[in-house]
Design a protein around this motif. Sequence first.
Motif, mmCIF file in Angstrom:
data_model
loop_
_atom_site.group_PDB
_atom_site.id
_atom_site.type_symbol
_atom_site.label_atom_id
_atom_site.label_comp_id
_atom_site.label_asym_id
_atom_site.label_seq_id
_atom_site.Cartn_x
_atom_site.Cartn_y
_atom_site.Cartn_z
ATOM 1 N N ALA A 1 -31.728 17.930 7.586
ATOM 2 C CA ALA A 1 -32.385 17.523 8.830
ATOM 3 C C ALA A 1 -33.411 18.550 9.289
ATOM 4 N N ILE A 2 -34.496 18.067 9.872
ATOM 5 C CA ILE A 2 -35.524 18.918 10.474
ATOM 6 C C ILE A 2 -36.049 18.214 11.730
ATOM 7 N N SER A 3 -36.158 18.962 12.841
ATOM 8 C CA SER A 3 -36.736 18.430 14.074
ATOM 9 C C SER A 3 -38.228 18.731 14.093
ATOM 10 N N LEU A 4 -39.037 17.675 14.121
ATOM 11 C CA LEU A 4 -40.486 17.831 14.205
ATOM 12 C C LEU A 4 -40.921 18.012 15.663
ATOM 13 N N PRO A 5 -42.099 18.595 15.899
ATOM 14 C CA PRO A 5 -42.585 18.744 17.276
ATOM 15 C C PRO A 5 -42.603 17.417 18.024
ATOM 16 N N MET A 6 -42.092 17.456 19.253
ATOM 17 C CA MET A 6 -42.049 16.262 20.110
ATOM 18 C C MET A 6 -42.049 16.733 21.560
ATOM 19 N N PHE A 7 -43.159 16.536 22.257
ATOM 20 C CA PHE A 7 -43.230 16.885 23.671
ATOM 21 C C PHE A 7 -44.324 16.063 24.331
ATOM 22 N N HIS A 8 -44.206 15.921 25.644
ATOM 23 C CA HIS A 8 -45.082 15.023 26.396
ATOM 24 C C HIS A 8 -46.559 15.328 26.171
ATOM 25 N N GLY A 9 -46.926 16.602 26.215
ATOM 26 C CA GLY A 9 -48.336 16.986 26.153
ATOM 27 C C GLY A 9 -48.899 17.115 24.755
ATOM 28 N N MET A 10 -48.140 16.742 23.737
ATOM 29 C CA MET A 10 -48.645 16.849 22.366
ATOM 30 C C MET A 10 -49.853 15.932 22.179
ATOM 31 N N THR A 11 -50.935 16.485 21.636
ATOM 32 C CA THR A 11 -52.160 15.704 21.444
ATOM 33 C C THR A 11 -52.123 14.980 20.104
ATOM 34 N N THR A 12 -53.009 13.992 19.981
ATOM 35 C CA THR A 12 -53.145 13.288 18.711
ATOM 36 C C THR A 12 -53.535 14.257 17.603
ATOM 37 N N GLU A 13 -54.380 15.220 17.929
ATOM 38 C CA GLU A 13 -54.806 16.210 16.931
ATOM 39 C C GLU A 13 -53.637 17.075 16.480
ATOM 40 N N GLN A 14 -52.779 17.465 17.419
ATOM 41 C CA GLN A 14 -51.604 18.255 17.048
ATOM 42 C C GLN A 14 -50.663 17.434 16.167
ATOM 43 N N GLN A 15 -50.453 16.190 16.538
ATOM 44 C CA GLN A 15 -49.573 15.348 15.734
ATOM 45 C C GLN A 15 -50.159 15.118 14.346
ATOM 46 N N ASP A 16 -51.461 14.911 14.271
ATOM 47 C CA ASP A 16 -52.110 14.756 12.966
ATOM 48 C C ASP A 16 -51.915 15.993 12.101
ATOM 49 N N GLU A 17 -51.949 17.164 12.731
ATOM 50 C CA GLU A 17 -51.761 18.402 11.978
ATOM 51 C C GLU A 17 -50.328 18.516 11.464
ATOM 52 N N VAL A 18 -49.356 18.127 12.290
ATOM 53 C CA VAL A 18 -47.957 18.114 11.833
ATOM 54 C C VAL A 18 -47.825 17.224 10.605
ATOM 55 N N VAL A 19 -48.390 16.037 10.678
ATOM 56 C CA VAL A 19 -48.289 15.066 9.585
ATOM 57 C C VAL A 19 -49.013 15.583 8.346
ATOM 58 N N ARG A 20 -50.193 16.146 8.539
ATOM 59 C CA ARG A 20 -50.970 16.661 7.403
ATOM 60 C C ARG A 20 -50.205 17.748 6.662
ATOM 61 N N VAL A 21 -49.658 18.691 7.409
ATOM 62 C CA VAL A 21 -48.941 19.803 6.779
ATOM 63 C C VAL A 21 -47.676 19.299 6.088
ATOM 64 N N LEU A 22 -46.962 18.372 6.730
ATOM 65 C CA LEU A 22 -45.749 17.841 6.113
ATOM 66 C C LEU A 22 -46.080 17.122 4.811
ATOM 67 N N HIS A 23 -47.122 16.309 4.803
ATOM 68 C CA HIS A 23 -47.567 15.646 3.568
ATOM 69 C C HIS A 23 -47.855 16.694 2.486
ATOM 70 N N GLU A 24 -48.593 17.719 2.866
ATOM 71 C CA GLU A 24 -48.990 18.738 1.890
ATOM 72 C C GLU A 24 -47.776 19.471 1.331
ATOM 73 N N VAL A 25 -46.854 19.842 2.208
ATOM 74 C CA VAL A 25 -45.671 20.597 1.771
ATOM 75 C C VAL A 25 -44.802 19.773 0.831
ATOM 76 N N LEU A 26 -44.595 18.502 1.164
ATOM 77 C CA LEU A 26 -43.695 17.677 0.348
ATOM 78 C C LEU A 26 -44.285 17.323 -1.028
ATOM 79 N N LYS A 27 -45.559 17.549 -1.191
ATOM 80 C CA LYS A 27 -46.193 17.307 -2.501
ATOM 81 C C LYS A 27 -46.110 18.530 -3.422
ATOM 82 N N ARG A 28 -45.709 19.662 -2.855
ATOM 83 C CA ARG A 28 -45.689 20.897 -3.653
ATOM 84 C C ARG A 28 -44.655 20.844 -4.756
ATOM 85 N N LYS A 29 -44.979 21.554 -5.828
ATOM 86 C CA LYS A 29 -44.052 21.683 -6.952
ATOM 87 C C LYS A 29 -43.399 23.063 -6.929
#
Length: 391
Positions: free
Chosen positions: A363-391
């Motif tokens: 389990a991992i808790s991803l960032p979640m808060f009222h003031g989170m911007t779309t840009e911040q959420q996009d960055e979370v998603v981008r980094v997670l995609h990148e990390v999970l593709k690593r070998k």
Amino acid sequence: MSQYVIPYGKQDISQQDIDAVVEVLKSDFLTQGPKVPAFEAALMAHTGAKHALAVNSATSALHIACLALGLGPGDWLWTTPITFVASANCGLYCGAQVDFVDIDERTYNLCPEKLEQKLRDAKNAGTLPKILVAVHLCGQPCDMKAIHRLSKEYGFRVIEDASHAIGGKYHGVPIGRCEYSDITVFSFHPVKIVTTAEGGAALTNCEQLAAKMELLRSHGITRNEALMKGESHGGWYYQQIDLGYNYRMTELQAALGVSQMQRLEEFVEARHVHAVRYNDLLKELPITLPYQLENTYSGLHLYVIRLKLDAISLTHKEVFDALRGNGIGVNLHYIPVHTQPYYQELGFNNGDFPESERYYSDAISLPMFHGMTTEQQDEVVRVLHEVLKRK
């Protein structure tokens, strides 16, 4: 390791909040004034509960809730292993013994089926619980109808640990109304949905429980002559009639809480917007997305994913460290309580609650808060995609 750029949780303080606190600083009351009753009134208005007692932390609220329900030496308190330690420690504070019920594999809350089986065994062994603490993990309510039915059959009392769940609903009813429990506890820590800096509250529909908790939060002292032994000596007089604690909330905290409660619906709705977007952006990744129990509306304090470790080449720790190293302030909620050294000294062992331990392993808790911007959420998603593709 990078300093976190995007935290997993964060308070949202407005100018209105600041002005409310400054107003108290300029007033005659920094404690025991009108703001604490005003905050309690706001909690009752939101939930529909008949009584609310504001205190200095949710841990304090859990403690006085257990005491008010008569928990003591020789009794048992049961809760879930996947929670903060306070949900279990409150039983130990009262001199009771603590045990756990494993979680449901979908909701990560205490499993009603496993609870029922454990209750059957405990009845035969003469070790039925006096209190069950049902924790609404991430803000999603437990299956309270099932728990309530079992409480009537087996004779235990129910505390809802709704530290994550203010603003949520169960079968259309606000969490905190205590329709299926004796007492509900909220937390107002800074990363929670509503904050008072530090703080908590205990809500109930029972006048006797409310009176007991009110006494316990302030040293067991009363100025109510009807409760005293003998006559009052004068206007200065008080009596200690129970062993209580200094668990009071300050006026500063309560003023912040009153202001924050005015935005509760906005806070929770924003979290749901973030969750829907996460669900869409992450659906193709080798992870398990959060499940929502039927007829519930989560407060969404947390957004927890689970890694499908057999489908990626990194370990749980490697994914976690990579996310943090790239500025994503992920966290893990929680380490199973029964695996903590203190609880292992009480006789618990690894392997006692396997579903909880499986949850902890991925389990991992991803960032979640009222003031989170779309840009911040996009960055979370981008980094997670990148990390999970690593070998």
